[in-house]
Design a protein around this motif. Structure first.
Motif, PDB file in Angstrom:
ATOM      1  N   LEU A 217      33.408  31.975   9.707  1.00 39.24           N
ATOM      2  CA  LEU A 217      34.023  30.770  10.257  1.00 39.24           C
ATOM      3  C   LEU A 217      34.330  29.740   9.172  1.00 39.24           C
ATOM      4  O   LEU A 217      35.343  29.034   9.244  1.00 39.24           O
ATOM      5  CB  LEU A 217      33.113  30.166  11.329  1.00 39.24           C
ATOM      6  N   ALA A 218      33.488  29.654   8.162  1.00 38.18           N
ATOM      7  CA  ALA A 218      33.756  28.737   7.049  1.00 38.18           C
ATOM      8  C   ALA A 218      34.996  29.192   6.278  1.00 38.18           C
ATOM      9  O   ALA A 218      35.832  28.375   5.874  1.00 38.18           O
ATOM     10  CB  ALA A 218      32.550  28.659   6.122  1.00 38.18           C
ATOM     11  N   ARG A 219      35.118  30.484   6.073  1.00 33.37           N
ATOM     12  CA  ARG A 219      36.308  31.031   5.413  1.00 33.37           C
ATOM     13  C   ARG A 219      37.561  30.684   6.202  1.00 33.37           C
ATOM     14  O   ARG A 219      38.589  30.282   5.631  1.00 33.37           O
ATOM     15  CB  ARG A 219      36.143  32.545   5.274  1.00 33.37           C
ATOM     16  N   ARG A 220      37.482  30.824   7.510  1.00 35.39           N
ATOM     17  CA  ARG A 220      38.630  30.517   8.367  1.00 35.39           C
ATOM     18  C   ARG A 220      39.036  29.050   8.208  1.00 35.39           C
ATOM     19  O   ARG A 220      40.228  28.725   8.116  1.00 35.39           O
ATOM     20  CB  ARG A 220      38.294  30.822   9.824  1.00 35.39           C
ATOM     21  N   PHE A 221      38.044  28.151   8.165  1.00 32.93           N
ATOM     22  CA  PHE A 221      38.330  26.725   8.002  1.00 32.93           C
ATOM     23  C   PHE A 221      39.014  26.464   6.668  1.00 32.93           C
ATOM     24  O   PHE A 221      40.005  25.722   6.590  1.00 32.93           O
ATOM     25  CB  PHE A 221      37.038  25.917   8.089  1.00 32.93           C
ATOM     26  N   CYS A 222      38.479  27.048   5.605  1.00 31.81           N
ATOM     27  CA  CYS A 222      39.033  26.796   4.270  1.00 31.81           C
ATOM     28  C   CYS A 222      40.472  27.287   4.167  1.00 31.81           C
ATOM     29  O   CYS A 222      41.331  26.607   3.586  1.00 31.81           O
ATOM     30  CB  CYS A 222      38.162  27.478   3.214  1.00 31.81           C
ATOM     31  N   ILE A 223      40.759  28.440   4.729  1.00 33.91           N
ATOM     32  CA  ILE A 223      42.121  28.966   4.687  1.00 33.91           C
ATOM     33  C   ILE A 223      43.059  28.064   5.490  1.00 33.91           C
ATOM     34  O   ILE A 223      44.173  27.742   5.054  1.00 33.91           O
ATOM     35  CB  ILE A 223      42.151  30.412   5.216  1.00 33.91           C
ATOM     36  N   ALA A 224      42.602  27.636   6.668  1.00 37.17           N
ATOM     37  CA  ALA A 224      43.448  26.814   7.542  1.00 37.17           C
ATOM     38  C   ALA A 224      43.756  25.457   6.934  1.00 37.17           C
ATOM     39  O   ALA A 224      44.834  24.895   7.153  1.00 37.17           O
ATOM     40  CB  ALA A 224      42.767  26.638   8.897  1.00 37.17           C
ATOM     41  N   THR A 225      42.822  24.907   6.164  1.00 37.32           N
ATOM     42  CA  THR A 225      42.999  23.560   5.617  1.00 37.32           C
ATOM     43  C   THR A 225      43.456  23.560   4.159  1.00 37.32           C
ATOM     44  O   THR A 225      43.657  22.493   3.570  1.00 37.32           O
ATOM     45  CB  THR A 225      41.682  22.770   5.718  1.00 37.32           C
ATOM     46  N   GLY A 226      43.580  24.741   3.551  1.00 39.35           N
ATOM     47  CA  GLY A 226      43.978  24.809   2.154  1.00 39.35           C
ATOM     48  C   GLY A 226      42.874  24.468   1.181  1.00 39.35           C
ATOM     49  O   GLY A 226      43.136  24.187   0.010  1.00 39.35           O
TER      50      GLY A 226
ATOM     51  N   VAL B 102      24.831  20.345  -0.140  1.00 41.83           N
ATOM     52  CA  VAL B 102      24.491  20.343   1.277  1.00 41.83           C
ATOM     53  C   VAL B 102      24.649  21.777   1.775  1.00 41.83           C
ATOM     54  O   VAL B 102      25.367  22.579   1.168  1.00 41.83           O
ATOM     55  CB  VAL B 102      25.389  19.384   2.086  1.00 41.83           C
ATOM     56  N   THR B 103      23.981  22.105   2.864  1.00 39.66           N
ATOM     57  CA  THR B 103      23.994  23.481   3.338  1.00 39.66           C
ATOM     58  C   THR B 103      24.507  23.585   4.765  1.00 39.66           C
ATOM     59  O   THR B 103      24.412  22.638   5.554  1.00 39.66           O
ATOM     60  CB  THR B 103      22.583  24.099   3.286  1.00 39.66           C
ATOM     61  N   LEU B 104      25.043  24.737   5.076  1.00 36.89           N
ATOM     62  CA  LEU B 104      25.381  25.123   6.439  1.00 36.89           C
ATOM     63  C   LEU B 104      24.736  26.485   6.636  1.00 36.89           C
ATOM     64  O   LEU B 104      25.179  27.481   6.060  1.00 36.89           O
ATOM     65  CB  LEU B 104      26.896  25.197   6.622  1.00 36.89           C
ATOM     66  N   THR B 105      23.675  26.534   7.445  1.00 38.26           N
ATOM     67  CA  THR B 105      22.848  27.730   7.579  1.00 38.26           C
ATOM     68  C   THR B 105      22.437  27.931   9.032  1.00 38.26           C
ATOM     69  O   THR B 105      22.688  27.060   9.883  1.00 38.26           O
ATOM     70  CB  THR B 105      21.579  27.606   6.724  1.00 38.26           C
ATOM     71  N   PRO B 106      21.784  29.048   9.338  1.00 36.31           N
ATOM     72  CA  PRO B 106      21.291  29.255  10.702  1.00 36.31           C
ATOM     73  C   PRO B 106      20.318  28.180  11.180  1.00 36.31           C
ATOM     74  O   PRO B 106      20.107  28.039  12.392  1.00 36.31           O
ATOM     75  CB  PRO B 106      20.603  30.624  10.614  1.00 36.31           C
TER      76      PRO B 106
ATOM     77  N   HIS C  20      33.844  24.054  11.831  1.00 34.09           N
ATOM     78  CA  HIS C  20      34.926  23.294  11.198  1.00 34.09           C
ATOM     79  C   HIS C  20      34.598  21.804  11.117  1.00 34.09           C
ATOM     80  O   HIS C  20      34.832  21.151  10.097  1.00 34.09           O
ATOM     81  CB  HIS C  20      36.236  23.516  11.953  1.00 34.09           C
ATOM     82  N   ARG C  21      34.017  21.270  12.205  1.00 31.48           N
ATOM     83  CA  ARG C  21      33.633  19.849  12.191  1.00 31.48           C
ATOM     84  C   ARG C  21      32.550  19.583  11.156  1.00 31.48           C
ATOM     85  O   ARG C  21      32.570  18.558  10.463  1.00 31.48           O
ATOM     86  CB  ARG C  21      33.148  19.428  13.580  1.00 31.48           C
ATOM     87  N   ALA C  22      31.604  20.506  11.057  1.00 29.51           N
ATOM     88  CA  ALA C  22      30.495  20.315  10.118  1.00 29.51           C
ATOM     89  C   ALA C  22      30.998  20.265   8.678  1.00 29.51           C
ATOM     90  O   ALA C  22      30.546  19.437   7.872  1.00 29.51           O
ATOM     91  CB  ALA C  22      29.476  21.432  10.288  1.00 29.51           C
ATOM     92  N   ILE C  23      31.931  21.137   8.347  1.00 34.33           N
ATOM     93  CA  ILE C  23      32.457  21.144   6.978  1.00 34.33           C
ATOM     94  C   ILE C  23      33.298  19.898   6.721  1.00 34.33           C
ATOM     95  O   ILE C  23      33.176  19.245   5.674  1.00 34.33           O
ATOM     96  CB  ILE C  23      33.286  22.421   6.725  1.00 34.33           C
ATOM     97  N   ALA C  24      34.142  19.554   7.664  1.00 32.44           N
ATOM     98  CA  ALA C  24      34.997  18.369   7.487  1.00 32.44           C
ATOM     99  C   ALA C  24      34.160  17.106   7.356  1.00 32.44           C
ATOM    100  O   ALA C  24      34.443  16.229   6.531  1.00 32.44           O
ATOM    101  CB  ALA C  24      35.969  18.256   8.660  1.00 32.44           C
ATOM    102  N   LYS C  25      33.114  16.992   8.180  1.00 33.86           N
ATOM    103  CA  LYS C  25      32.258  15.806   8.165  1.00 33.86           C
ATOM    104  C   LYS C  25      31.505  15.673   6.847  1.00 33.86           C
ATOM    105  O   LYS C  25      31.200  14.562   6.399  1.00 33.86           O
ATOM    106  CB  LYS C  25      31.281  15.868   9.337  1.00 33.86           C
ATOM    107  N   ALA C  26      31.184  16.801   6.203  1.00 32.47           N
ATOM    108  CA  ALA C  26      30.387  16.769   4.970  1.00 32.47           C
ATOM    109  C   ALA C  26      31.150  16.161   3.801  1.00 32.47           C
ATOM    110  O   ALA C  26      30.545  15.687   2.837  1.00 32.47           O
ATOM    111  CB  ALA C  26      29.934  18.184   4.616  1.00 32.47           C
ATOM    112  N   LYS C  27      32.489  16.181   3.868  1.00 32.52           N
ATOM    113  CA  LYS C  27      33.323  15.589   2.816  1.00 32.52           C
ATOM    114  C   LYS C  27      32.912  16.072   1.418  1.00 32.52           C
ATOM    115  O   LYS C  27      32.562  15.288   0.537  1.00 32.52           O
ATOM    116  CB  LYS C  27      33.273  14.060   2.881  1.00 32.52           C
ATOM    117  N   VAL C  28      32.981  17.365   1.239  1.00 30.90           N
ATOM    118  CA  VAL C  28      32.563  17.952  -0.039  1.00 30.90           C
ATOM    119  C   VAL C  28      33.778  18.235  -0.915  1.00 30.90           C
ATOM    120  O   VAL C  28      34.915  18.331  -0.443  1.00 30.90           O
ATOM    121  CB  VAL C  28      31.764  19.256   0.192  1.00 30.90           C
TER     122      VAL C  28
END
Length: 348
Positions: free
Chosen positions: A88-97, A37-41, A66-74
């Motif tokens: 922003l994706a990097r920030r989410f990954c660091i925050a959630t481990g 799945v993708t997260l793009t412009p 953050h919601r988009a990544i969490a919802k994707a359940k990857v």
């Protein structure tokens, strides 16, 4: 790994190596049983990038990404670019481990310096911080690995590129009716590509430029004897590649240059500078000529047979490239990169 998210600030309608590489890789991953799945412009409102309107920058908030990544359940996240979505994706990954991988497609510090007088060490410091937070940073060539490693980049992983040998081949229809020899360049027409080094050459026959970019109108005005054909895709692009007699690659900043393989698969020898990308793909005795004198390299490339260029390109396949990408992601997720010969993982 069954489900992967690819985060990329480079996406359609852009036509570049990042977009084409990620598209092809995701298509091949499906054959390995991985859903991408993708997260793009394409998912957000965008604004044109200053000095480069063809590039669209996503306008969004951290919570939305953050919601988009969490919802994707990857199972895994791969960040392909260092733009707004990548940050922003990097920030989410660091925050959630969430362990994640990145790829270093573009020499952004050099690209930025070509437009704005920003010291390279400042930009490299930021890039190093960005990529060192990942469990693995994928790079395409040994020379780029050596350069980035010397600059303090950690846990680098090799990810070679491929080429479609069926689409790009010497037997395609020749569509250019121009005086020969025909010297061609394919890629973005922009300042960081150093295209003027090609356009200023005194060469026999014809010069052809295929591609669009922010410098296209200026180059057309300054070099009226060059044939600027605009962007080409698919079979049309492959036909134009096969119509060339030599492919001239003037870039000093590309990390690889997918177009090098596309030219070679089309039976077209390459002329380039001896820098990262051409040095790794072609080497000193391959199906092309590397020389700091680009004119001499261009003329010498005409003596290389189309068969030699084609045979060399057959060593590169997208299937092998995609398998290497898959293995890198799995190794990073499992934390066993060191056992596979990569740099020791280190937390930032």
């Amino acid at each position: 790994m069954k489900r992967l998210m690819v985060v990329s600030d480079a996406w359609h309608p852009q036509i570049n190596g990042v977009v084409r590489t990620m598209e092809r890789t995701m298509a091949d991953l499906a054959a390995f049983g991985v859903e991408s799945v993708t997260l793009t412009p394409a998912d957000y409102r965008t604004l044109p990038c200053p000095t480069y309107p063809e590039i669209r920058l996503s306008v969004t908030r951290p919570a939305s990404v953050h919601r988009a990544i969490a919802k994707a359940k990857v199972d895994a996240v791969h960040i392909a670019t260092e733009g707004p979505l990548g940050i922003l994706a990097r920030r989410f990954c660091i925050a959630t481990g969430q362990r994640f991988t990145t790829s270093y497609h573009t020499r952004f510090p050099e690209y930025l310096r070509a437009r704005v007088p920003v010291p390279l060490k400042w930009t490299y410091a930021w890039m190093r911080r960005f990529h060192n937070a990942a469990a693995g940073c994928m790079i395409a060539t040994p020379s780029l690995e050596a350069d980035l490693s010397a600059r303090g980049f950690l846990h680098l992983m090799r990810w070679d590129r491929g080429v479609d040998h069926v689409q790009f081949n010497p037997d395609r229809p020749h569509v250019l009716d121009l005086p020969r020899p025909i010297f061609g360049y394919v890629g973005r027409v922009s300042v960081e590509k150093n295209i003027e080094a090609f356009l200023n050459l005194d060469l026999p026959g014809s010069k052809v430029v295929i591609g669009g970019g922010p410098s296209l109108d200026e180059m057309r005005r300054r070099f009226p004897d060059t044939h600027f054909l605009g962007s080409k895709v698919g079979d049309d692009l492959a036909n134009h590649f096969a119509s060339l007699d030599a492919f001239v690659f003037p870039s000093l900043t590309d990390t690889f240059g997918n177009v090098l393989l596309e030219a070679l698969a089309s039976g077209v020898p390459v002329a380039a500078y001896p820098v990262t990308g051409p040095l790794d793909v072609i080497g000193r005795n391959g199906p092309g000529v590397l020389d700091n004198d680009l004119r001499a390299a261009s003329l010498a490339a005409l003596d290389i047979s189309r068969q030699r260029a084609r045979e060399f390109a057959l060593n590169f396949s997208w299937e092998a490239s995609s398998r290497q990408f898959y293995d890198n992601v799995v190794a990073a997720l499992n934390g066993d990169a060191e056992s596979r010969g990569f740099h020791k993982l280190a937390a930032e």
